[in-house]
Design a protein around this motif. Structure first.
Motif, PDB file in Angstrom:
ATOM      1  N   TYR A 165      76.513  91.002 -71.840  1.00  0.00           N
ATOM      2  CA  TYR A 165      77.108  89.946 -72.646  1.00  0.00           C
ATOM      3  C   TYR A 165      76.821  88.572 -72.049  1.00  0.00           C
ATOM      4  N   LEU A 166      76.288  87.674 -72.863  1.00  0.00           N
ATOM      5  CA  LEU A 166      75.950  86.332 -72.397  1.00  0.00           C
ATOM      6  C   LEU A 166      76.908  85.262 -72.899  1.00  0.00           C
ATOM      7  N   GLY A 167      77.559  85.532 -73.988  1.00  0.00           N
ATOM      8  CA  GLY A 167      78.367  84.492 -74.612  1.00  0.00           C
ATOM      9  C   GLY A 167      77.790  84.128 -75.971  1.00  0.00           C
ATOM     10  N   THR A 168      78.566  83.477 -76.772  1.00  0.00           N
ATOM     11  CA  THR A 168      78.166  83.180 -78.135  1.00  0.00           C
ATOM     12  C   THR A 168      77.727  81.742 -78.303  1.00  0.00           C
ATOM     13  N   GLY A 169      76.899  81.533 -79.295  1.00  0.00           N
ATOM     14  CA  GLY A 169      76.526  80.179 -79.635  1.00  0.00           C
ATOM     15  C   GLY A 169      77.403  79.582 -80.709  1.00  0.00           C
ATOM     16  N   PHE A 170      78.444  80.295 -81.145  1.00  0.00           N
ATOM     17  CA  PHE A 170      79.311  79.775 -82.190  1.00  0.00           C
ATOM     18  C   PHE A 170      79.861  78.410 -81.773  1.00  0.00           C
ATOM     19  N   ALA A 171      80.059  77.538 -82.735  1.00  0.00           N
ATOM     20  CA  ALA A 171      80.479  76.167 -82.442  1.00  0.00           C
ATOM     21  C   ALA A 171      81.966  75.982 -82.665  1.00  0.00           C
ATOM     22  N   HIS A 172      82.599  75.300 -81.734  1.00  0.00           N
ATOM     23  CA  HIS A 172      84.022  74.985 -81.815  1.00  0.00           C
ATOM     24  C   HIS A 172      84.183  73.489 -81.639  1.00  0.00           C
ATOM     25  N   PHE A 173      84.885  72.861 -82.590  1.00  0.00           N
ATOM     26  CA  PHE A 173      85.101  71.422 -82.562  1.00  0.00           C
ATOM     27  C   PHE A 173      86.604  71.157 -82.469  1.00  0.00           C
ATOM     28  N   PRO A 174      87.108  70.758 -81.296  1.00  0.00           N
ATOM     29  CA  PRO A 174      88.555  70.580 -81.111  1.00  0.00           C
ATOM     30  C   PRO A 174      89.038  69.204 -81.556  1.00  0.00           C
ATOM     31  N   ASN A 175      90.292  69.166 -81.965  1.00  0.00           N
ATOM     32  CA  ASN A 175      91.007  67.901 -82.203  1.00  0.00           C
ATOM     33  C   ASN A 175      90.257  66.959 -83.137  1.00  0.00           C
ATOM     34  N   LEU A 176      89.796  67.492 -84.265  1.00  0.00           N
ATOM     35  CA  LEU A 176      89.049  66.657 -85.197  1.00  0.00           C
ATOM     36  C   LEU A 176      89.937  65.636 -85.886  1.00  0.00           C
ATOM     37  N   SER A 177      91.110  66.090 -86.341  1.00  0.00           N
ATOM     38  CA  SER A 177      92.052  65.213 -87.038  1.00  0.00           C
ATOM     39  C   SER A 177      93.389  65.935 -87.087  1.00  0.00           C
ATOM     40  N   PRO A 178      94.480  65.221 -87.393  1.00  0.00           N
ATOM     41  CA  PRO A 178      95.772  65.911 -87.511  1.00  0.00           C
ATOM     42  C   PRO A 178      95.760  67.030 -88.551  1.00  0.00           C
ATOM     43  N   ALA A 179      94.974  66.863 -89.620  1.00  0.00           N
ATOM     44  CA  ALA A 179      94.937  67.891 -90.670  1.00  0.00           C
ATOM     45  C   ALA A 179      94.049  69.066 -90.274  1.00  0.00           C
ATOM     46  N   LEU A 180      92.847  68.776 -89.813  1.00  0.00           N
ATOM     47  CA  LEU A 180      91.908  69.854 -89.477  1.00  0.00           C
ATOM     48  C   LEU A 180      92.231  70.509 -88.141  1.00  0.00           C
ATOM     49  N   GLN A 181      92.733  69.737 -87.213  1.00  0.00           N
ATOM     50  CA  GLN A 181      92.965  70.216 -85.851  1.00  0.00           C
ATOM     51  C   GLN A 181      91.656  70.762 -85.276  1.00  0.00           C
ATOM     52  N   ASP A 182      91.609  72.037 -84.892  1.00  0.00           N
ATOM     53  CA  ASP A 182      90.394  72.624 -84.323  1.00  0.00           C
ATOM     54  C   ASP A 182      89.638  73.400 -85.397  1.00  0.00           C
ATOM     55  N   LEU A 183      88.299  73.321 -85.343  1.00  0.00           N
ATOM     56  CA  LEU A 183      87.469  73.971 -86.351  1.00  0.00           C
ATOM     57  C   LEU A 183      86.372  74.779 -85.671  1.00  0.00           C
ATOM     58  N   THR A 184      86.153  76.006 -86.157  1.00  0.00           N
ATOM     59  CA  THR A 184      85.042  76.843 -85.733  1.00  0.00           C
ATOM     60  C   THR A 184      84.030  76.916 -86.869  1.00  0.00           C
ATOM     61  N   LEU A 185      82.742  76.852 -86.508  1.00  0.00           N
ATOM     62  CA  LEU A 185      81.670  76.828 -87.500  1.00  0.00           C
ATOM     63  C   LEU A 185      80.681  77.953 -87.245  1.00  0.00           C
ATOM     64  N   GLY A 186      80.355  78.700 -88.301  1.00  0.00           N
ATOM     65  CA  GLY A 186      79.311  79.716 -88.248  1.00  0.00           C
ATOM     66  C   GLY A 186      78.453  79.632 -89.494  1.00  0.00           C
ATOM     67  N   ILE A 187      77.336  80.349 -89.475  1.00  0.00           N
ATOM     68  CA  ILE A 187      76.420  80.354 -90.612  1.00  0.00           C
ATOM     69  C   ILE A 187      76.129  81.798 -91.014  1.00  0.00           C
ATOM     70  N   CYS A 188      76.536  82.156 -92.196  1.00  0.00           N
ATOM     71  CA  CYS A 188      76.155  83.383 -92.893  1.00  0.00           C
ATOM     72  C   CYS A 188      76.252  84.632 -92.018  1.00  0.00           C
ATOM     73  N   MET A 189      75.125  85.179 -91.548  1.00  0.00           N
ATOM     74  CA  MET A 189      75.137  86.443 -90.815  1.00  0.00           C
ATOM     75  C   MET A 189      75.850  86.371 -89.478  1.00  0.00           C
ATOM     76  N   ASP A 190      76.264  85.201 -89.059  1.00  0.00           N
ATOM     77  CA  ASP A 190      77.087  85.110 -87.851  1.00  0.00           C
ATOM     78  C   ASP A 190      78.355  85.948 -87.989  1.00  0.00           C
ATOM     79  N   VAL A 191      78.793  86.169 -89.230  1.00  0.00           N
ATOM     80  CA  VAL A 191      80.016  86.944 -89.434  1.00  0.00           C
ATOM     81  C   VAL A 191      79.768  88.437 -89.196  1.00  0.00           C
ATOM     82  N   ASN A 192      78.492  88.836 -89.127  1.00  0.00           N
ATOM     83  CA  ASN A 192      78.171  90.245 -88.935  1.00  0.00           C
ATOM     84  C   ASN A 192      76.909  90.369 -88.085  1.00  0.00           C
TER      85      ASN A 192
END
Length: 324
Positions: A165-192
């Motif tokens: 296991y090396l770790g993931t390239g998935f993206a995490h963006f913390p503290n974007l705004s009071p509404a969004l708070q933290d956001l994780t981003l993936g693309i299509c087959m990243d879910v599987n």
């Protein structure tokens, strides 16, 4: 401190449409037409799909070369920045990224299947490269950070291939705004990331990653194909079921299908995550796409999910939803 939603209103919009392959200018005009009646300040987040302005199916490296974009200065980046400033919201969009000259170009790879996010001031927050490839990516795409490195290990006097296991390239963006708070981003087959594993129980890497980061929002940009069994229906129900199944850790604490991942420990104090799947529709070079974009409210404490936004397979245009 416990991660809580705090009843903050979240306004999510998305564009689902049929981008015409290589017709970037025409596609930009269509997206702008879809957004012409959106009031500035009425959204917190706007999502465009995977490779939103160029189309998706490029059979060879030479086919995609003219449409590769430089990060920050490319057509999609500039477009997202403009829309973000005009609407006063965060904007996420997918695009084919041109590889840097000073980075490794494995095999035939000439680009990356990427996404970018801009803030309401039109400033680039960050970007992400798709980690797990679909077959249409293979002719030209360099994947993001690999999840596993194949290695040879000796077990019981046999030399066997295993994975480290090396770790993931998935993206995490913390503290974007009071509404969004933290956001994780993936693309299509990243879910599987394991295409041969289509049913649970199985690891749900992207959802587990989002949960471990206490993300309020998980965004998945897609060019997801339609299933034949759903072609006569208004929605691609099998795809919707699959997306929700693959995000099981976000809406269940004790399902027998859960597979814990030590790499992504689940925090006890995070309950609700909003899943946003922004897919495209239409047919491109013989490939039919599923549409059926969804917004889902997931609750671990209640052990359930609620679909609060759902688009039909053939729908083209803009829709938005408010989550109180």
């Amino acid at each position: 401190m416990a991660s809580q939603i705090n009843n903050r209103r979240l306004r999510i919009g998305m564009v689902q449409y049929d981008p015409k392959i290589t017709q970037v200018e025409a596609n930009m005009k269509r997206v702008r037409a879809f957004l012409k009646d959106v009031e500035p300040g009425s959204l917190d987040l706007l999502c465009l799909s995977e490779m939103a302005l160029t189309g998706y199916v490029f059979p060879t490296p030479n086919d995609v070369l003219p449409y590769l974009e430089d990060p920050k200065t490319g057509v999609t980046s500039q477009f997202c920045a403009e829309i973000a400033r005009e609407l006063g919201c965060f904007v996420i969009g997918g695009y084919p990224e041109k590889l840097r000259e000073d980075e490794e170009h494995p095999g035939n790879a000439v680009g990356a299947n990427s996404a970018v996010i801009y803030n309401p001031n039109g400033e680039r927050v960050g970007d992400y490269r798709k980690t797990n490839m679909y077959e249409a990516d293979l002719p030209w795409v360099k994947p993001g950070v690999s999840l596993f490195l194949p290695v040879l290990a000796r077990r019981n006097s046999f030399l066997m291939r295993t994975f480290h296991y090396l770790g993931t390239g998935f993206a995490h963006f913390p503290n974007l705004s009071p509404a969004l708070q933290d956001l994780t981003l993936g693309i299509c087959m990243d879910v599987n990331p394991m295409p041969d594993v289509m049913s649970l129980p199985a690891p749900c890497e992207l959802a587990s990653f989002a949960l471990s980061k206490r993300s309020r929002v998980l965004v998945l940009l897609c060019a997801w194909l339609a299933n034949e069994e759903d072609l006569q229906l208004r929605w691609c129900l099998s795809n919707i079921e699959f997306w929700i199944q693959r995000t099981l850790p976000l809406w269940s604490k004790d399902s027998p299908d859960l597979v814990s991942m030590s790499e992504y420990p689940a925090p006890d104090d995070h309950d609700e995550t909003i899943l946003v799947v922004c897919n495209r529709t239409g047919t491109e070079r013989g490939t039919k796409f599923a549409g059926s974009s969804i917004v889902v409210r997931c609750s671990r404490s209640q052990g359930k999910y609620d679909i609060i936004g759902l688009l039909e397979t053939e729908f083209e245009g803009f829709r938005s939803w408010t989550i109180e």
